[in-house]
Write a protein that holds these residues in place. Structure first.
Motif, PDB file in Angstrom:
ATOM      1  N   THR A 220      -2.216  -2.522 -11.402  1.00 36.88           N
ATOM      2  CA  THR A 220      -2.197  -3.233 -10.136  1.00 36.88           C
ATOM      3  C   THR A 220      -2.526  -2.282  -9.000  1.00 36.88           C
ATOM      4  N   HIS A 221      -3.064  -2.838  -7.919  1.00 36.59           N
ATOM      5  CA  HIS A 221      -3.379  -2.040  -6.731  1.00 36.59           C
ATOM      6  C   HIS A 221      -2.107  -1.503  -6.075  1.00 36.59           C
ATOM      7  N   GLY A 222      -0.952  -2.090  -6.390  1.00 35.62           N
ATOM      8  CA  GLY A 222       0.310  -1.623  -5.826  1.00 35.62           C
ATOM      9  C   GLY A 222       0.890  -0.425  -6.557  1.00 35.62           C
ATOM     10  N   MET A 223       0.174   0.089  -7.549  1.00 37.68           N
ATOM     11  CA  MET A 223       0.642   1.244  -8.324  1.00 37.68           C
ATOM     12  C   MET A 223      -0.443   2.321  -8.286  1.00 37.68           C
TER      13      MET A 223
ATOM     14  N   CYS B  51       0.837  -1.200   0.000  1.00 37.59           N
ATOM     15  CA  CYS B  51       0.000   0.000   0.000  1.00 37.59           C
ATOM     16  C   CYS B  51       0.872   1.249   0.000  1.00 37.59           C
ATOM     17  N   PHE B  52       2.157   1.081   0.329  1.00 36.30           N
ATOM     18  CA  PHE B  52       3.157   2.132   0.167  1.00 36.30           C
ATOM     19  C   PHE B  52       3.979   1.768  -1.071  1.00 36.30           C
ATOM     20  N   PHE B  53       4.978   2.534  -1.369  1.00 34.42           N
ATOM     21  CA  PHE B  53       5.780   2.255  -2.563  1.00 34.42           C
ATOM     22  C   PHE B  53       6.748   1.098  -2.331  1.00 34.42           C
ATOM     23  N   GLN B  54       6.768   0.165  -3.259  1.00 28.14           N
ATOM     24  CA  GLN B  54       7.809  -0.851  -3.313  1.00 28.14           C
ATOM     25  C   GLN B  54       7.829  -1.448  -4.710  1.00 28.14           C
TER      26      GLN B  54
ATOM     27  N   MET C 277      17.594 -10.221  -9.257  1.00 27.44           N
ATOM     28  CA  MET C 277      16.415  -9.587  -8.676  1.00 27.44           C
ATOM     29  C   MET C 277      16.828  -8.692  -7.518  1.00 27.44           C
ATOM     30  N   ALA C 278      16.140  -7.558  -7.387  1.00 23.63           N
ATOM     31  CA  ALA C 278      16.384  -6.646  -6.274  1.00 23.63           C
ATOM     32  C   ALA C 278      15.062  -6.018  -5.867  1.00 23.63           C
ATOM     33  N   LEU C 279      14.833  -5.924  -4.561  1.00 24.28           N
ATOM     34  CA  LEU C 279      13.614  -5.330  -4.031  1.00 24.28           C
ATOM     35  C   LEU C 279      13.947  -3.992  -3.388  1.00 24.28           C
ATOM     36  N   ILE C 280      13.137  -2.976  -3.686  1.00 26.39           N
ATOM     37  CA  ILE C 280      13.234  -1.712  -2.978  1.00 26.39           C
ATOM     38  C   ILE C 280      11.929  -1.495  -2.233  1.00 26.39           C
ATOM     39  N   THR C 281      12.028  -1.278  -0.914  1.00 27.27           N
ATOM     40  CA  THR C 281      10.840  -1.194  -0.078  1.00 27.27           C
ATOM     41  C   THR C 281      11.134  -0.303   1.131  1.00 27.27           C
ATOM     42  N   ARG C 282      10.225  -0.247   2.094  1.00 27.88           N
ATOM     43  CA  ARG C 282      10.389   0.552   3.296  1.00 27.88           C
ATOM     44  C   ARG C 282      11.075  -0.274   4.388  1.00 27.88           C
TER      45      ARG C 282
ATOM     46  N   THR D  25      10.539   6.960  -6.214  1.00 27.90           N
ATOM     47  CA  THR D  25      10.881   6.606  -7.602  1.00 27.90           C
ATOM     48  C   THR D  25      12.278   7.107  -7.957  1.00 27.90           C
ATOM     49  N   ALA D  26      12.761   8.154  -7.268  1.00 24.76           N
ATOM     50  CA  ALA D  26      14.135   8.609  -7.485  1.00 24.76           C
ATOM     51  C   ALA D  26      15.118   7.563  -6.957  1.00 24.76           C
ATOM     52  N   ASP D  27      14.760   6.961  -5.804  1.00 28.22           N
ATOM     53  CA  ASP D  27      15.597   5.879  -5.272  1.00 28.22           C
ATOM     54  C   ASP D  27      15.598   4.692  -6.226  1.00 28.22           C
TER      55      ASP D  27
END
Length: 383
Positions: A118-121, A49-52, A62-67, A95-97
């Motif tokens: 998607t609901h994640g966007m 529900c936040f950015f990832q 593969m790489a994940l960017i999250t909180r 999105t800059a990160d």
């Protein structure tokens, strides 16, 4: 580490994704759909529900960017090793990160697919992302690349869907034990959800639908509860859930004396769902299923009362909906293949007479006739 599948299965899924990426000439894929992340890596959270974003390169990296709140979540539920954190702050633009991460992954100038649908966007994130990547490389919509691969279930996935279906049946048993004049909708709903939790199941990706009287004509959850009258109608739509895999069901239960219209609409629903079973197999499309539904309903004079879709694929899904992208509606050319889990529902809401009738459950497709995953029959329910 808590994984719901063997590492080898995640490896096989990644191989399928990479092959599709090569076919579509993608250097990388930006995954925003939580169900895609879960299917591909095991990553299990509601932090989407936040950015990832999960970045997948065509070489398999593969790489994940999250909180920060999801760092340990990713470590403990997924096969991911490369996890990056963007920092919560005033006017943050994650999105800059992400752009910086893409540079580190040597993707400047690359052809990159993005899961937009998607609901994640969110719309805000889409605008920020497009701005960041406008001159970065060639960006293309790849919203359905992973979701189409997810349509075909592995043996382990099928076992989870079957467990979910058993839990859905348990929920119906719990409801039927309570449904009677003066029964409280709140107690019925609590018993249904409780049966699923007691059986080791999970929260559903969307709320159960429950409505009686005039609200029986609604097919979405709404707040508010009432007690059933001596003569009433109760519409229920719910899903058993296991490891996020859903098996949905739908029924309208008549309390007291059924009206002629209830019987008439039930007959139409039963005839139609049995006809749909004849085309719910390889050699047909999702559109063919809808066409069969529409033809019979319309011949019965129910064109104004039926819906414009009669079901959809189900699988591992996250809030706010257990509905997959692939639906039974007009013109859908998606072919039916073996090992798909498909929820078929007949919904007739006659606002003129105030009469509701629904009928539906989840099927597993085979090389021939589909197999119902419910132990319950499609018989008329009267309490």
């Amino acid at each position: 580490m808590a994984l719901n599948f063997e590492r080898s299965e995640y490896g096989e899924r990644l191989t399928r994704v990479l092959a599709k990426m090569q076919e579509e000439k993608l250097d990388a894929l930006l995954i925003f759909a939580q169900e895609s992340m879960y299917w591909l890596t095991g990553y299990d959270t509601f932090g989407y529900c936040f950015f990832q974003t999960l970045v997948v390169k065509v070489d398999g990296t593969m790489a994940l960017i999250t909180r920060s709140a999801d760092l340990r979540q990713a470590r403990q539920t997924s096969v991911l090793d490369d996890i990056h954190i963007w920092v919560d702050r005033v006017n943050a633009d994650p999105t800059a990160d992400l752009r910086n991460l893409l540079v580190e992954m040597d993707l400047l100038g690359a052809r990159i697919g993005v899961e937009y649908d998607t609901h994640g966007m969110t719309g805000r994130i889409a605008r920020l992302l497009d701005s960041q990547l406008a001159t970065f490389g060639q960006i293309t919509d790849a919203s359905y690349l992973v979701s189409r691969l997810r349509l075909i279930k592995s043996p382990t996935e099928i076992a989870y869907v079957e467990r979910a279906a058993a839990l859905a049946d348990n929920a119906l048993d719990a409801a039927l034990a309570l449904i009677a004049p003066d029964a409280d909708e709140a107690e019925i709903l609590a018993a249904m959800q409780g049966a699923i939790f007691a059986g080791g199941g999970d929260y559903p990706a969307n709320e159960f639908t429950i409505g009686s009287g005039a609200d029986a004509l609604l097919c979405r959850y709404k707040t508010g509860r009432r007690k059933l009258d001596a003569n009433d109608q109760l519409t229920l739509e719910w899903a058993g859930v296991y490891a996020h895999y859903h098996a949905a069901m739908m029924r309208t239960v008549v309390v007291g004396d059924p009206s002629h219209r209830h019987r008439e609409l039930y007959s139409a629903c039963r005839e139609t769902i049995e006809a749909v079973e004849t085309v719910l197999k390889p050699g047909h499309t999702f559109g063919d299923v809808f066409d069969m539904h529409a033809r019979i309903m319309d011949e019965r004079g129910l064109a104004r009362h039926r819906f414009n879709a009669c079901g959809h694929s189900v699988g591992a899904r996250f809030s706010p909906s257990w509905m997959e992208h692939q639906m039974f509606h007009v013109g859908n050319t998606q072919e039916i293949e073996p090992n798909m889990s498909l929820f078929v529902h007949m919904i007739v809401m006659d606002s003129d007479s105030g009469t509701a009738m629904t009928l539906g459950h989840t099927y597993l497709t085979t090389t021939d006739a589909p197999r119902s995953l419910s132990r319950h029959s499609l018989d008329f329910l009267n309490r």
